[in-house]
Design a protein around this motif. Structure first.
Motif, PDB file in Angstrom:
ATOM      1  N   LYS A 158      -9.096  45.845 142.425  1.00 59.75           N
ATOM      2  CA  LYS A 158      -8.082  44.835 142.676  1.00 59.75           C
ATOM      3  C   LYS A 158      -6.857  45.137 141.806  1.00 59.75           C
ATOM      4  O   LYS A 158      -6.962  45.837 140.793  1.00 59.75           O
ATOM      5  CB  LYS A 158      -8.611  43.454 142.331  1.00 59.75           C
ATOM      6  CG  LYS A 158      -9.909  43.074 143.023  1.00 59.75           C
ATOM      7  CD  LYS A 158     -10.413  41.725 142.526  1.00 59.75           C
ATOM      8  CE  LYS A 158     -11.715  41.339 143.196  1.00 59.75           C
ATOM      9  NZ  LYS A 158     -12.218  40.023 142.718  1.00 59.75           N
ATOM     10  N   GLU A 212      -9.690  43.677 126.340  1.00 61.87           N
ATOM     11  CA  GLU A 212     -10.874  42.904 126.678  1.00 61.87           C
ATOM     12  C   GLU A 212     -12.028  43.848 127.018  1.00 61.87           C
ATOM     13  O   GLU A 212     -11.823  44.975 127.475  1.00 61.87           O
ATOM     14  CB  GLU A 212     -10.609  41.996 127.885  1.00 61.87           C
ATOM     15  CG  GLU A 212     -10.255  42.736 129.161  1.00 61.87           C
ATOM     16  CD  GLU A 212     -10.050  41.799 130.346  1.00 61.87           C
ATOM     17  OE1 GLU A 212     -10.253  40.587 130.205  1.00 61.87           O
ATOM     18  OE2 GLU A 212      -9.695  42.311 131.423  1.00 61.87           O
ATOM     19  N   GLU A 271      -5.479  43.302 139.766  1.00 55.71           N
ATOM     20  CA  GLU A 271      -5.690  42.796 138.402  1.00 55.71           C
ATOM     21  C   GLU A 271      -6.563  43.705 137.549  1.00 55.71           C
ATOM     22  O   GLU A 271      -6.746  43.457 136.357  1.00 55.71           O
ATOM     23  CB  GLU A 271      -6.285  41.374 138.427  1.00 55.71           C
ATOM     24  CG  GLU A 271      -7.491  41.207 139.301  1.00 55.71           C
ATOM     25  CD  GLU A 271      -7.135  40.635 140.669  1.00 55.71           C
ATOM     26  OE1 GLU A 271      -6.150  41.112 141.270  1.00 55.71           O
ATOM     27  OE2 GLU A 271      -7.863  39.745 141.131  1.00 55.71           O
ATOM     28  N   ASP A 272      -7.107  44.767 138.142  1.00 53.65           N
ATOM     29  CA  ASP A 272      -7.857  45.756 137.358  1.00 53.65           C
ATOM     30  C   ASP A 272      -6.922  46.788 136.723  1.00 53.65           C
ATOM     31  O   ASP A 272      -7.366  47.637 135.942  1.00 53.65           O
ATOM     32  CB  ASP A 272      -8.879  46.480 138.233  1.00 53.65           C
ATOM     33  CG  ASP A 272      -9.968  45.563 138.757  1.00 53.65           C
ATOM     34  OD1 ASP A 272     -10.323  45.686 139.943  1.00 53.65           O
ATOM     35  OD2 ASP A 272     -10.457  44.726 137.974  1.00 53.65           O
ATOM     36  N   ARG A 317     -18.877  44.670 140.979  1.00 51.66           N
ATOM     37  CA  ARG A 317     -17.940  45.702 141.461  1.00 51.66           C
ATOM     38  C   ARG A 317     -18.005  46.963 140.598  1.00 51.66           C
ATOM     39  O   ARG A 317     -17.810  48.062 141.106  1.00 51.66           O
ATOM     40  CB  ARG A 317     -16.512  45.172 141.444  1.00 51.66           C
ATOM     41  CG  ARG A 317     -16.295  43.948 142.324  1.00 51.66           C
ATOM     42  CD  ARG A 317     -14.824  43.578 142.406  1.00 51.66           C
ATOM     43  NE  ARG A 317     -14.259  43.198 141.115  1.00 51.66           N
ATOM     44  CZ  ARG A 317     -13.221  43.814 140.549  1.00 51.66           C
ATOM     45  NH1 ARG A 317     -12.637  44.830 141.147  1.00 51.66           N
ATOM     46  NH2 ARG A 317     -12.758  43.397 139.376  1.00 51.66           N
ATOM     47  N   ALA A 335     -18.339  41.920 132.140  1.00 48.17           N
ATOM     48  CA  ALA A 335     -17.453  40.774 132.179  1.00 48.17           C
ATOM     49  C   ALA A 335     -17.550  40.143 133.559  1.00 48.17           C
ATOM     50  O   ALA A 335     -17.760  40.837 134.568  1.00 48.17           O
ATOM     51  CB  ALA A 335     -16.022  41.215 131.891  1.00 48.17           C
ATOM     52  N   ASP A 336     -17.377  38.840 133.626  1.00 53.97           N
ATOM     53  CA  ASP A 336     -17.478  38.131 134.901  1.00 53.97           C
ATOM     54  C   ASP A 336     -16.495  38.692 135.931  1.00 53.97           C
ATOM     55  O   ASP A 336     -16.801  38.734 137.121  1.00 53.97           O
ATOM     56  CB  ASP A 336     -17.220  36.643 134.701  1.00 53.97           C
ATOM     57  CG  ASP A 336     -18.375  35.947 134.017  1.00 53.97           C
ATOM     58  OD1 ASP A 336     -18.165  34.836 133.495  1.00 53.97           O
ATOM     59  OD2 ASP A 336     -19.493  36.498 133.981  1.00 53.97           O
ATOM     60  N   SER A 337     -15.345  39.135 135.474  1.00 56.94           N
ATOM     61  CA  SER A 337     -14.294  39.590 136.386  1.00 56.94           C
ATOM     62  C   SER A 337     -14.654  40.892 137.112  1.00 56.94           C
ATOM     63  O   SER A 337     -14.039  41.212 138.125  1.00 56.94           O
ATOM     64  CB  SER A 337     -12.985  39.783 135.618  1.00 56.94           C
ATOM     65  OG  SER A 337     -13.157  40.715 134.562  1.00 56.94           O
ATOM     66  N   VAL A 338     -15.636  41.637 136.596  1.00 63.15           N
ATOM     67  CA  VAL A 338     -15.986  42.916 137.229  1.00 63.15           C
ATOM     68  C   VAL A 338     -17.426  42.949 137.731  1.00 63.15           C
ATOM     69  O   VAL A 338     -17.844  43.923 138.362  1.00 63.15           O
ATOM     70  CB  VAL A 338     -15.759  44.091 136.256  1.00 63.15           C
ATOM     71  CG1 VAL A 338     -14.338  44.075 135.710  1.00 63.15           C
ATOM     72  CG2 VAL A 338     -16.773  44.100 135.119  1.00 63.15           C
ATOM     73  N   LYS A 339     -18.158  41.895 137.468  1.00 66.45           N
ATOM     74  CA  LYS A 339     -19.568  41.861 137.853  1.00 66.45           C
ATOM     75  C   LYS A 339     -19.704  42.045 139.360  1.00 66.45           C
ATOM     76  O   LYS A 339     -19.006  41.410 140.146  1.00 66.45           O
ATOM     77  CB  LYS A 339     -20.180  40.531 137.398  1.00 66.45           C
ATOM     78  CG  LYS A 339     -21.670  40.552 137.191  1.00 66.45           C
ATOM     79  CD  LYS A 339     -22.134  39.257 136.553  1.00 66.45           C
ATOM     80  CE  LYS A 339     -21.651  39.120 135.121  1.00 66.45           C
ATOM     81  NZ  LYS A 339     -22.163  37.902 134.467  1.00 66.45           N
TER      82      LYS A 339
END
Length: 123
Positions: A87, A46, A89-90, A67, A61-65
Motif C-alpha cells: 500500500k 516503527e 502507506e508502506d 501481508r 505490527a497490526d498494519s502489516v499483519k
C-alpha cells in the motif's frame, strides 16, 4: 557484534510485492533475534516485524499483519521480509536490526541504523 546490510527495496505499484534481504556478518547471528523497522518521511521509526531464533516465533505490527512475512536463513546469515499487497502507506526506508527480544516490548540493539533500503509504493 552483528553487521547488517539491507537490500531489495524499490519502486512498486500498489498491490505489488517486494522481498527485502538483510545480510548479516558475525558469529552470533544464528542466536540473535532480528527485526525489520521502517521510517516514513516526517514520522518516527516503527517496528514492522521480528523473528526469534531459530525462527519459530514471529511478531508483526497490526498494519502489516497478513501481508508481510519475516523469515531467516541462518545458513546464509540472512533475514528476509516478504511484502505482499503493498500500500502507499508502506512507503518508507526499511531497516533491519538485532533486537533485545522478538516479543514486545521490542527494542533494537543498535542506535546506528545505517542507510536502510527505500521502498516506494505508488498508488
Amino acid at each position: 557484534q552483528v553487521q547488517l546490510v539491507e537490500s531489495g527495496g524499490g519502486l512498486v505499484q500498489a498491490g505489488g510485492s517486494l522481498r527485502l534481504s538483510c545480510a548479516a556478518s558475525g558469529r552470533t547471528f544464528s542466536s540473535t533475534p532480528m527485526g525489520w523497522f521502517r521510517q516514513a518521511p516526517g514520522k518516527e521509526r516503527e517496528v514492522v516485524a521480528t523473528i526469534g531464533f531459530p525462527g519459530r516465533y514471529t511478531y508483526y505490527a497490526d498494519s502489516v499483519k497478513g501481508r508481510f512475512t519475516i523469515s531467516r536463513d541462518n545458513a546464509k546469515n540472512t533475514v528476509y521480509l516478504q511484502m505482499n499487497s503493498l500500500k502507499s502507506e508502506d512507503t518508507a526506508v526499511y531497516y533491519c536490526a538485532a533486537v533485545v527480544s522478538a516479543a514486545p516490548p521490542i527494542k533494537a540493539r543498535t542506535t546506528d541504523w545505517g542507510q536502510g533500503t527505500q521502498v516506494t509504493v505508488s498508488s
